[in-house]
Design a protein around this motif. Structure first.
Motif, PDB file in Angstrom:
ATOM      1  N   GLY A  65      41.239  33.422  49.659  1.00  0.00           N
ATOM      2  CA  GLY A  65      40.186  32.426  49.493  1.00  0.00           C
ATOM      3  C   GLY A  65      38.935  32.936  49.319  1.00  0.00           C
ATOM      4  O   GLY A  65      38.602  34.274  49.552  1.00  0.00           O
ATOM      5  N   PRO A  66      37.872  32.307  49.194  1.00  0.00           N
ATOM      6  CA  PRO A  66      36.610  32.636  48.912  1.00  0.00           C
ATOM      7  C   PRO A  66      36.001  33.064  50.468  1.00  0.00           C
ATOM      8  O   PRO A  66      34.595  33.467  50.042  1.00  0.00           O
ATOM      9  CB  PRO A  66      35.940  31.652  48.319  1.00  0.00           C
ATOM     10  CG  PRO A  66      36.577  30.446  48.741  1.00  0.00           C
ATOM     11  CD  PRO A  66      38.032  30.711  49.146  1.00  0.00           C
ATOM     12  N   ALA A  67      36.331  32.975  51.426  1.00  0.00           N
ATOM     13  CA  ALA A  67      35.588  33.078  52.728  1.00  0.00           C
ATOM     14  C   ALA A  67      35.028  34.655  52.996  1.00  0.00           C
ATOM     15  O   ALA A  67      34.069  34.563  53.463  1.00  0.00           O
ATOM     16  CB  ALA A  67      36.322  32.735  53.978  1.00  0.00           C
ATOM     17  N   HIS A  68      35.649  35.450  52.316  1.00  0.00           N
ATOM     18  CA  HIS A  68      35.389  36.984  52.580  1.00  0.00           C
ATOM     19  C   HIS A  68      35.550  37.782  51.413  1.00  0.00           C
ATOM     20  O   HIS A  68      36.194  38.636  51.135  1.00  0.00           O
ATOM     21  CB  HIS A  68      36.466  37.655  53.751  1.00  0.00           C
ATOM     22  CG  HIS A  68      36.337  36.757  54.961  1.00  0.00           C
ATOM     23  ND1 HIS A  68      35.264  36.827  55.906  1.00  0.00           N
ATOM     24  CD2 HIS A  68      37.413  36.016  55.597  1.00  0.00           C
ATOM     25  CE1 HIS A  68      35.674  36.272  56.947  1.00  0.00           C
ATOM     26  NE2 HIS A  68      36.908  35.672  56.849  1.00  0.00           N
ATOM     27  N   PRO A  69      34.122  37.765  50.754  1.00  0.00           N
ATOM     28  CA  PRO A  69      34.446  38.280  49.084  1.00  0.00           C
ATOM     29  C   PRO A  69      34.238  39.910  49.618  1.00  0.00           C
ATOM     30  O   PRO A  69      33.554  40.359  50.409  1.00  0.00           O
ATOM     31  CB  PRO A  69      33.045  38.028  48.674  1.00  0.00           C
ATOM     32  CG  PRO A  69      32.043  37.417  49.783  1.00  0.00           C
ATOM     33  CD  PRO A  69      33.104  36.758  50.810  1.00  0.00           C
ATOM     34  N   LEU A  70      34.639  40.698  48.636  1.00  0.00           N
ATOM     35  CA  LEU A  70      34.400  42.234  48.685  1.00  0.00           C
ATOM     36  C   LEU A  70      33.051  42.473  48.520  1.00  0.00           C
ATOM     37  O   LEU A  70      32.169  41.765  47.946  1.00  0.00           O
ATOM     38  CB  LEU A  70      35.329  42.745  47.576  1.00  0.00           C
ATOM     39  CG  LEU A  70      36.838  42.649  47.651  1.00  0.00           C
ATOM     40  CD1 LEU A  70      37.445  42.930  46.112  1.00  0.00           C
ATOM     41  CD2 LEU A  70      37.378  43.337  48.752  1.00  0.00           C
ATOM     42  N   THR A  71      32.622  43.720  49.271  1.00  0.00           N
ATOM     43  CA  THR A  71      31.445  44.132  49.315  1.00  0.00           C
ATOM     44  C   THR A  71      31.231  45.652  49.122  1.00  0.00           C
ATOM     45  O   THR A  71      32.452  46.290  49.255  1.00  0.00           O
ATOM     46  CB  THR A  71      30.829  44.054  50.605  1.00  0.00           C
ATOM     47  OG1 THR A  71      30.994  44.941  51.542  1.00  0.00           O
ATOM     48  CG2 THR A  71      30.758  42.617  51.274  1.00  0.00           C
ATOM     49  N   PRO A  72      30.160  46.108  48.654  1.00  0.00           N
ATOM     50  CA  PRO A  72      29.891  47.688  48.599  1.00  0.00           C
ATOM     51  C   PRO A  72      30.442  48.538  49.706  1.00  0.00           C
ATOM     52  O   PRO A  72      30.218  49.725  49.615  1.00  0.00           O
ATOM     53  CB  PRO A  72      28.532  47.944  47.864  1.00  0.00           C
ATOM     54  CG  PRO A  72      28.277  46.716  47.358  1.00  0.00           C
ATOM     55  CD  PRO A  72      28.771  45.485  48.449  1.00  0.00           C
ATOM     56  N   ALA A  73      30.424  47.665  50.951  1.00  0.00           N
ATOM     57  CA  ALA A  73      30.539  48.462  52.176  1.00  0.00           C
ATOM     58  C   ALA A  73      32.038  49.162  52.154  1.00  0.00           C
ATOM     59  O   ALA A  73      32.349  50.184  52.829  1.00  0.00           O
ATOM     60  CB  ALA A  73      30.713  47.495  53.467  1.00  0.00           C
ATOM     61  N   ILE A  74      32.788  48.783  51.351  1.00  0.00           N
ATOM     62  CA  ILE A  74      34.078  49.518  51.067  1.00  0.00           C
ATOM     63  C   ILE A  74      34.016  49.716  49.424  1.00  0.00           C
ATOM     64  O   ILE A  74      34.063  48.911  48.602  1.00  0.00           O
ATOM     65  CB  ILE A  74      35.405  48.617  51.304  1.00  0.00           C
ATOM     66  CG1 ILE A  74      35.454  48.294  52.723  1.00  0.00           C
ATOM     67  CG2 ILE A  74      36.738  49.191  50.886  1.00  0.00           C
ATOM     68  CD1 ILE A  74      36.062  49.292  53.992  1.00  0.00           C
ATOM     69  N   SER A  75      34.774  51.154  49.065  1.00  0.00           N
ATOM     70  CA  SER A  75      34.650  51.650  47.751  1.00  0.00           C
ATOM     71  C   SER A  75      35.569  52.363  47.757  1.00  0.00           C
ATOM     72  O   SER A  75      36.267  52.955  48.641  1.00  0.00           O
ATOM     73  CB  SER A  75      33.399  51.876  47.258  1.00  0.00           C
ATOM     74  OG  SER A  75      33.144  53.180  47.934  1.00  0.00           O
ATOM     75  N   PHE A  76      36.275  52.676  46.600  1.00  0.00           N
ATOM     76  CA  PHE A  76      37.181  53.691  46.299  1.00  0.00           C
ATOM     77  C   PHE A  76      36.599  54.889  45.353  1.00  0.00           C
ATOM     78  O   PHE A  76      35.973  54.711  44.618  1.00  0.00           O
ATOM     79  CB  PHE A  76      38.505  53.313  45.535  1.00  0.00           C
ATOM     80  CG  PHE A  76      39.494  52.514  46.222  1.00  0.00           C
ATOM     81  CD1 PHE A  76      40.326  52.962  47.317  1.00  0.00           C
ATOM     82  CD2 PHE A  76      39.541  50.985  46.399  1.00  0.00           C
ATOM     83  CE1 PHE A  76      41.314  52.314  47.803  1.00  0.00           C
ATOM     84  CE2 PHE A  76      40.279  50.311  47.071  1.00  0.00           C
ATOM     85  CZ  PHE A  76      41.211  50.881  48.144  1.00  0.00           C
ATOM     86  N   PHE A  77      36.863  56.292  45.821  1.00  0.00           N
ATOM     87  CA  PHE A  77      36.331  57.288  45.520  1.00  0.00           C
ATOM     88  C   PHE A  77      37.196  58.068  44.261  1.00  0.00           C
ATOM     89  O   PHE A  77      38.287  58.348  44.966  1.00  0.00           O
ATOM     90  CB  PHE A  77      36.190  58.334  46.559  1.00  0.00           C
ATOM     91  CG  PHE A  77      34.949  59.263  46.610  1.00  0.00           C
ATOM     92  CD1 PHE A  77      33.707  59.108  46.469  1.00  0.00           C
ATOM     93  CD2 PHE A  77      35.433  60.688  46.510  1.00  0.00           C
ATOM     94  CE1 PHE A  77      32.708  59.968  46.474  1.00  0.00           C
ATOM     95  CE2 PHE A  77      34.661  61.727  46.466  1.00  0.00           C
ATOM     96  CZ  PHE A  77      33.297  61.372  46.467  1.00  0.00           C
ATOM     97  N   ILE A  78      37.037  58.194  43.173  1.00  0.00           N
ATOM     98  CA  ILE A  78      37.781  58.566  42.259  1.00  0.00           C
ATOM     99  C   ILE A  78      37.132  60.028  41.805  1.00  0.00           C
ATOM    100  O   ILE A  78      36.171  60.262  41.176  1.00  0.00           O
ATOM    101  CB  ILE A  78      37.821  58.002  40.846  1.00  0.00           C
ATOM    102  CG1 ILE A  78      38.160  56.531  41.296  1.00  0.00           C
ATOM    103  CG2 ILE A  78      38.624  58.567  39.770  1.00  0.00           C
ATOM    104  CD1 ILE A  78      38.408  55.508  40.066  1.00  0.00           C
ATOM    105  N   ARG A  79      38.063  61.037  42.065  1.00  0.00           N
ATOM    106  CA  ARG A  79      37.567  62.561  41.789  1.00  0.00           C
ATOM    107  C   ARG A  79      38.223  62.778  40.281  1.00  0.00           C
ATOM    108  O   ARG A  79      39.095  62.761  40.351  1.00  0.00           O
ATOM    109  CB  ARG A  79      38.155  63.437  42.928  1.00  0.00           C
ATOM    110  CG  ARG A  79      37.403  63.207  44.370  1.00  0.00           C
ATOM    111  CD  ARG A  79      37.972  64.275  45.255  1.00  0.00           C
ATOM    112  NE  ARG A  79      37.641  63.965  46.501  1.00  0.00           N
ATOM    113  CZ  ARG A  79      38.077  63.330  47.399  1.00  0.00           C
ATOM    114  NH1 ARG A  79      39.123  62.507  47.130  1.00  0.00           N
ATOM    115  NH2 ARG A  79      37.310  63.038  48.506  1.00  0.00           N
TER     116      ARG A  79
END
Length: 151
Positions: A65-79
């Protein structure tokens, strides 16, 4: 199953996001899913969670649900090994409404952040001129970074 896996909260599109990422990575697979049996906030048959594996990294997506949107605080690193690989991941993850950020970061259409970098990014930006060059880039230019690191 991995002992440690990211568990990401999506609004109501975890399955769509999973399918999107599975189509991008060459070594990807769906591991499993949990469908509601009418207990909890999901209607009967709706996916509550879906587990996928991308390049050996297992992750779980939840329709939270919309209560906790994704943020740039978590990201995936692609080498990446080549500029072509950087360009390919960049273009695929930007498709359908992604937004570029600075210094190799982008937010895809689901709100998940990614950093698409050369495999040797740490070595390159250890050189002040390469760090300065990177700070002026959106999508990284491997050849320009390498040239700056040589100066």
């Amino acid at each position: 199953m991995n002992k440690l896996s990211p568990f990401l909260w999506f609004d109501d599109n975890a399955e769509e996001a999973a399918e999107f990422y599975l189509s991008i990575f060459p070594h990807a697979r769906k591991v499993g899913e949990l469908r509601s049996k009418g207990v909890g906030p999901w209607p009967v048959g709706k996916i509550a969670t879906i587990t996928i594996e991308l390049e050996g990294q297992e992750m779980v997506f939840m329709n939270g649900g919309p209560a906790h949107p994704l943020t740039p605080a978590i990201s995936f690193f692609i080498r990446c090994d080549t500029q072509e690989e950087i360009d390919d991941y960049w273009d695929k993850l930007m498709a359908g409404g992604g937004k570029p950020m600075a210094c190799s970061w982008l937010t895809d259409r689901f709100g998940l952040c990614w950093q698409i970098v050369p495999r040797n990014i740490e070595e390159l930006i250890n050189h002040p001129k390469a760090m300065e060059a990177m700070m002026g880039m959106i999508k990284l230019d491997l050849h320009a970074l390498e040239a700056a690191a040589r100066d």
